[in-house]
Every structure is written in structure tokens, then in C-alpha cells.
Design an enzyme around this catalytic site. Structure first.
Site, short mmCIF file in Angstrom:
data_model
loop_
_atom_site.label_atom_id
_atom_site.label_comp_id
_atom_site.label_asym_id
_atom_site.label_seq_id
_atom_site.Cartn_x
_atom_site.Cartn_y
_atom_site.Cartn_z
N SER A 150 5.32 -2.83 2.47
CA SER A 150 6.15 -3.74 3.27
C SER A 150 6.50 -4.95 2.43
O SER A 150 5.72 -5.36 1.55
CB SER A 150 5.37 -4.21 4.49
N TYR A 172 -2.40 -6.82 8.63
CA TYR A 172 -1.25 -5.99 8.26
C TYR A 172 -0.83 -6.32 6.82
O TYR A 172 -0.70 -5.42 5.97
CB TYR A 172 -0.09 -6.25 9.23
N1 LIG Z 1 9.90 -1.20 10.87
C1 LIG Z 1 9.75 -2.18 10.00
O1 LIG Z 1 10.35 -3.26 10.12
C2 LIG Z 1 8.86 -1.97 8.80
C3 LIG Z 1 8.98 -2.86 7.72
C4 LIG Z 1 8.16 -2.67 6.61
C5 LIG Z 1 7.26 -1.63 6.58
N2 LIG Z 1 7.17 -0.77 7.65
C6 LIG Z 1 6.18 0.31 7.59
O2 LIG Z 1 6.72 1.52 8.09
C7 LIG Z 1 5.70 2.22 8.86
C8 LIG Z 1 6.15 2.32 10.29
O3 LIG Z 1 7.26 3.13 10.40
P1 LIG Z 1 8.43 2.85 11.43
O4 LIG Z 1 9.09 1.58 11.06
O5 LIG Z 1 9.22 4.09 11.47
O6 LIG Z 1 7.67 2.58 12.85
P2 LIG Z 1 7.28 3.56 14.01
O7 LIG Z 1 6.31 2.82 14.86
O8 LIG Z 1 8.51 4.11 14.66
O9 LIG Z 1 6.57 4.80 13.26
C9 LIG Z 1 5.20 4.84 12.95
C10 LIG Z 1 4.73 6.27 13.18
O10 LIG Z 1 3.37 6.38 12.73
C11 LIG Z 1 2.65 7.12 13.71
N3 LIG Z 1 1.22 6.79 13.60
C12 LIG Z 1 0.61 5.64 13.98
N4 LIG Z 1 -0.71 5.72 13.75
C13 LIG Z 1 -0.94 6.94 13.20
C14 LIG Z 1 -2.12 7.61 12.75
N5 LIG Z 1 -3.33 7.02 12.84
N6 LIG Z 1 -2.00 8.84 12.25
C15 LIG Z 1 -0.79 9.45 12.16
N7 LIG Z 1 0.36 8.88 12.58
C16 LIG Z 1 0.28 7.62 13.09
C17 LIG Z 1 3.28 6.71 15.02
O11 LIG Z 1 3.00 7.61 16.10
C18 LIG Z 1 4.75 6.65 14.65
O12 LIG Z 1 5.38 7.90 14.81
C19 LIG Z 1 4.45 1.40 8.74
O13 LIG Z 1 3.68 1.84 7.63
C20 LIG Z 1 5.01 0.02 8.52
O14 LIG Z 1 4.07 -0.83 7.95
C21 LIG Z 1 7.94 -0.93 8.76
#
Ligand SMILES: NC(=O)c1ccc[n+]([C@@H]2O[C@H](COP(=O)([O-])OP(=O)(O)OC[C@H]3O[C@@H](n4cnc5c(N)ncnc54)[C@H](O)[C@@H]3O)[C@@H](O)[C@H]2O)c1
Length: 286
Positions: A150, A172
Site C-alpha cells: 500500500s 495496517y
Molecule cells: N482499496 C484500497 O484503497 C487499497 C489501497 C492500497 C492497498 N490495498 C490492499 O488491497 C487489498 C484489498 O483488496 P481490495 O481493495 O480489493 O479490497 P476488498 O476488501 O474488496 O478485497 C479483499 C479480499 O480479501 C478477502 N480476505 C480478507 N481476509 C482474508 C483471509 N484471511 N483469507 C483470504 N481472503 C481474505 C476478502 O474476503 C476480500 O475478497 C489489501 O491487501 C489492501 O491492503 C487496498
């Protein structure tokens, strides 16, 4: 011929959002997919996780590209579950070439606070390491390991509202920094085997993690119950370009490059896809 034709990619958090987008983008370019997701909610995270139907929809979208997919409900915190899911995928698809550790949570302002810290470290740091380490015995020359960290990993505390200084928020950022450091060292270990390890650092991405109550609170701490329309203008603070967020496919395109042989000598990268966010907050660094 697709840019990742014939490769097999193992993706965590693939039921929706960025993970699903990577699965579909890589399938469009010729890859088969092993997709895992927890599909269960957390007490400390004040927005819902994906559902089993979301994971089925990812499978449908990959198959619509004419590619194969093996799905599993598995928790990245449980190394044995990940190993089982991966081995089932390899039994069906023959191998694994690409690993994308994407699953993550943002328990900003999560309660109980120290449980929020524990959960985010367990999922975002240890869960990503579990995904990588389940894959290592199966990887060979030309393989590509990618972790999604991130922009928060690159910011010192207090620089911006997101993700905040509460235990869930600072946990985080710390988990993402530690993950970036792990990947740096991993890249060093894997280079002699011609296996690559890179990190992608997204800014705000328009997924359910961003479009959530805790994130609105982080970007609008001045309001008691901020809504999407309150947060949208504040989301812009994070980027230098005049946008509130990027889309999941913008990260998928970076993943696609790193997964492909076009990036065959690219390793140890901390690749920012952040609409200039880093430029905005940092003086010049080489
Ligand atoms: N959306 C943002 O603004 C942003 C910015 C920077 C980094 N990220 C990173 O991207 C990732 C999140 O992805 P997103 O933005 O698509 O959000 P999201 O919440 O739509 O997707 C996250 C997915 O991870 C799954 N998940 C959660 N815990 C889990 C576990 N223990 N085992 C397996 N699966 C699990 C959830 O069910 C979900 O499908 C994270 O690692 C986050 O730190 C997101």
C-alpha cells in the site's frame, strides 16, 4: 498469444475487488487461475468481506475468458488451508508460475483495538507470507511472486489521515511496511534461481475496502458519521493527480506486467501505482 499465455496464477483475496480483477485480467491474457478467499466477516472490520457467491462470480468471469480456474474458501492466516488449496489447484492445472498475495483487511478504528492490530498483522503480513511460502516449493525459473502492499507502507505516521494512528490503522501501515521489507529480502534469496519478487503499492483503489465506513471516518475525522459524498473530495488528498482513487484494473495491469516475461529481469521493485501520491509527500529520492 496472450502476455501470460499458459501460466498458472495463484491469487489470494480473489472473490472480489482487486483480486478478482487480477484473476480476470490475467485470464484475458492466457493464464489459468487458482483463486482463494476467506468469504467470512471479521468482528474488528466494520465492512463486510466477500461472499461465497462472489468467489463463484470470479470463477464465472475467468471461465468466460476460456480459461480454467480452481477456487477454494481458505484463510490466509492458516498455512495448512493455503497449502491444501494450492496443491488442489496444482493437481488440476499442473503447476504454479505466478503468486499474487492480495488478500487484506483495513480494520481502521476496529474494536477491540488490540484485536484489530492482531487481525491486521495476521492477515496482511503473516497471511501474505503464508501465501508466498506455500508456493515456494512449487516455483521454478521464470516464476514471479507479487505482494500487494500500500502507499501507506511508504508514508511516515501522521503524514495523511489514511490509515490513522489507532491500533487497526497503524497496524495496517506497519504490516504493509514489514511485508515490503520481507519481499525485498525474498527477492535477494530468489534471484539466483531466476525467480522474481516484487511489491505493488496502490494508492486509494475504488473497491469495498475504500468505499467503507472506517475509511470514510479516516478521511473525514471532522464528521461524526461521514458518508461517501463527504469522503470523495477528501480522497483526493492522497494523490498528486486530481483524482479521488484509481480503479482495480490499474493495479491488475501492473500485476500483469510483473507476472509476464516482459518483466523477466525486474525484481526487488517497490512499484508505486499511486497517481503521484509519493511525489506529493516526499522530497527527491533516487
Ligand atoms: N482499496 C484500497 O484503497 C487499497 C489501497 C492500497 C492497498 N490495498 C490492499 O488491497 C487489498 C484489498 O483488496 P481490495 O481493495 O480489493 O479490497 P476488498 O476488501 O474488496 O478485497 C479483499 C479480499 O480479501 C478477502 N480476505 C480478507 N481476509 C482474508 C483471509 N484471511 N483469507 C483470504 N481472503 C481474505 C476478502 O474476503 C476480500 O475478497 C489489501 O491487501 C489492501 O491492503 C487496498
Amino acid at each position: 498469444m496472450g502476455r501470460v499465455e499458459g501460466k498458472v496464477a495463484f491469487i489470494t483475496g480473489a472473490a472480489r475487488g482487486q483480486g478478482r480483477s487480477h484473476a480476470v485480467r490475467l485470464a484475458e491474457e492466457g493464464a489459468d487461475i487458482i483463486a482463494v478467499d476467506l468469504c467470512q466477516d471479521y468482528e474488528t472490520v466494520d465492512y463486510p468481506m466477500a461472499s461465497p457467491d462472489d468467489l463463484k462470480e470470479t470463477a464465472r468471469l475467468v471461465e468466460a475468458q476460456g480459461r480454467r480456474i480452481v477456487t477454494a474458501q481458505a484463510d490466509v492466516r492458516e498455512a495448512a488451508q493455503l497449502r491444501d488449496a494450492l496443491e488442489r489447484g496444482i493437481a488440476e492445472l499442473g503447476k504454479v508460475d505466478v503468486v499474487v498475495a492480495q488478500a487484506g483487511i483495513a480494520p481502521l478504528h476496529g474494536n477491540p483495538p488490540l484485536q484489530a492490530w492482531t487481525d491486521v498483522v495476521n492477515v496482511n503480513l503473516l497471511g501474505s507470507i503464508n501465501a508466498v511460502q506455500a508456493s515456494l516449493p512449487h516455483l521454478s525459473e521464470g516464476a514471479s511472486v507479487i505482494a500487494v502492499a500500500s502507499a501507506a507502507a511508504l508514508m511516515s505516521q501522521g503524514m495523511v489521515q489514511n490509515p490513522g494512528t489507532n491500533p487497526g490503522g497503524s497496524g495496517y501501515a506497519w504490516a504493509k511496511r514489514a511485508l515490503s521489507d520481507y519481499m525485498h529480502e525474498l527477492g535477494r534469496q530468489l534471484a539466483p534461481r531466476s525467480i522474481r519478487a516484487n511489491v505493488v503499492h496502490p494508492t486509494n483503489v475504488n473497491t469495498q475496502m475504500l468505499q467503507s465506513k472506517p475509511m470514510y471516518r479516516s478521511f473525514r475525522p471532522d464528521l461524526a458519521d461521514p458518508k461517501r459524498e463527504d469522503a470523495e473530495p477528501a480522497f483526493r488528498v492522497q494523490q498528486a493527480m486530481p483524482i479521488p482513487y484509481i480503479e482495480a484494473v490499474d493495479i491488475s495491469n501492473a500485476i500483469l506486467f510483473l507476472a509476464s516475461d516482459e518483466a523477466r529481469y525486474v525484481t526487488g521493485m517497490q512499484l508505486r501505482v499511486d497517481a503521484g501520491g509519493y511525489l506529493k509527500w516526499h522530497d527527491f529520492h533516487v
